[in-house]
Design a protein around this motif. Structure first.
Motif, PDB file in Angstrom:
ATOM      1  N   ALA A 182     -15.342  28.807 104.206  1.00 31.56           N
ATOM      2  CA  ALA A 182     -15.516  28.384 105.299  1.00 31.56           C
ATOM      3  C   ALA A 182     -14.504  28.412 106.231  1.00 31.56           C
ATOM      4  O   ALA A 182     -13.225  28.165 105.931  1.00 31.56           O
ATOM      5  CB  ALA A 182     -16.069  27.155 105.045  1.00 31.56           C
ATOM      6  N   THR A 183     -14.954  29.189 107.465  1.00 29.65           N
ATOM      7  CA  THR A 183     -14.071  29.132 108.600  1.00 29.65           C
ATOM      8  C   THR A 183     -14.737  28.977 109.880  1.00 29.65           C
ATOM      9  O   THR A 183     -16.115  28.961 109.802  1.00 29.65           O
ATOM     10  CB  THR A 183     -13.342  30.702 108.658  1.00 29.65           C
ATOM     11  N   VAL A 184     -13.932  28.556 111.031  1.00 26.36           N
ATOM     12  CA  VAL A 184     -14.624  28.164 112.135  1.00 26.36           C
ATOM     13  C   VAL A 184     -13.603  29.097 113.184  1.00 26.36           C
ATOM     14  O   VAL A 184     -12.515  29.816 112.883  1.00 26.36           O
ATOM     15  CB  VAL A 184     -14.515  26.897 112.509  1.00 26.36           C
ATOM     16  N   THR A 185     -14.489  29.321 114.323  1.00 25.08           N
ATOM     17  CA  THR A 185     -13.619  30.222 115.369  1.00 25.08           C
ATOM     18  C   THR A 185     -12.805  29.312 116.039  1.00 25.08           C
ATOM     19  O   THR A 185     -12.943  28.096 116.295  1.00 25.08           O
ATOM     20  CB  THR A 185     -14.735  30.442 116.491  1.00 25.08           C
ATOM     21  N   PRO A 186     -11.781  29.769 116.461  1.00 21.04           N
ATOM     22  CA  PRO A 186     -10.411  29.158 117.143  1.00 21.04           C
ATOM     23  C   PRO A 186     -11.154  28.441 118.661  1.00 21.04           C
ATOM     24  O   PRO A 186     -11.856  29.130 119.232  1.00 21.04           O
ATOM     25  CB  PRO A 186      -9.260  30.139 117.492  1.00 21.04           C
ATOM     26  N   GLN A 187     -10.674  27.581 118.758  1.00 22.29           N
ATOM     27  CA  GLN A 187     -11.197  26.755 120.126  1.00 22.29           C
ATOM     28  C   GLN A 187     -10.163  27.360 121.336  1.00 22.29           C
ATOM     29  O   GLN A 187      -9.040  27.291 121.133  1.00 22.29           O
ATOM     30  CB  GLN A 187     -10.831  25.360 120.031  1.00 22.29           C
TER      31      GLN A 187
END
Length: 138
Positions: free
Chosen positions: A132-137
């Motif tokens: 799991a990863t998220v996009t950088p804010q």
């Protein structure tokens, strides 16, 4: 001759009983989904960022493994030892051959801890693993 004199004309209304059944089923579905989503978020984990991260569709029955900063393993918000997690993963792999596993590791988790959990999955013959990863804010 008037044959319609004895026939009673009823106006049919909107059937409320099936509508209430549908509303209650939707309510139960969303309550259960909320509970499961909270189990994922109970463990204090900051997922790493990736520029190419994108939202994936969730699969029915996918299992989420959380690994915190210290390398402790959590499944559904409950801490698991290596042996009990291995037994659970083996049972899942026996019943569901292509069971998807989502591995949520904290961005400060050591690579050795992450490899250890992936090794547990491989030992249990679970191969469908995603990180799991998220996009950088911005």
């Amino acid at each position: 001759m008037n044959f319609r004199k004895n026939i009673q004309e009823r106006q049919t209304g909107f059937p409320m009983a099936p509508m209430l059944d549908i509303v209650f089923l939707l309510l139960i579905h969303f309550m259960a989904a909320t509970v499961f989503a909270q189990w994922e978020k109970q463990v204090d984990i900051t997922v790493p960022t990736a520029k190419t991260a994108r939202e994936q569709t969730r699969h029915v029955g996918e299992l989420i493994l959380n690994v915190d900063k210290e390398g402790k393993l959590f499944i559904n918000g409950q801490p698991y030892s290596d042996q009990t997690a291995l037994e659970l993963l083996r049972q899942i792999a026996d019943v569901f051959r292509d069971q998807p596993i989502i591995l949520r590791a904290d961005q400060e988790t050591s690579v050795q801890s992450l490899i250890h959990v992936m090794d547990l999955c491989r030992e249990a013959d679970v191969w469908n693993i995603a990180l799991a990863t998220v996009t950088p804010q911005e």
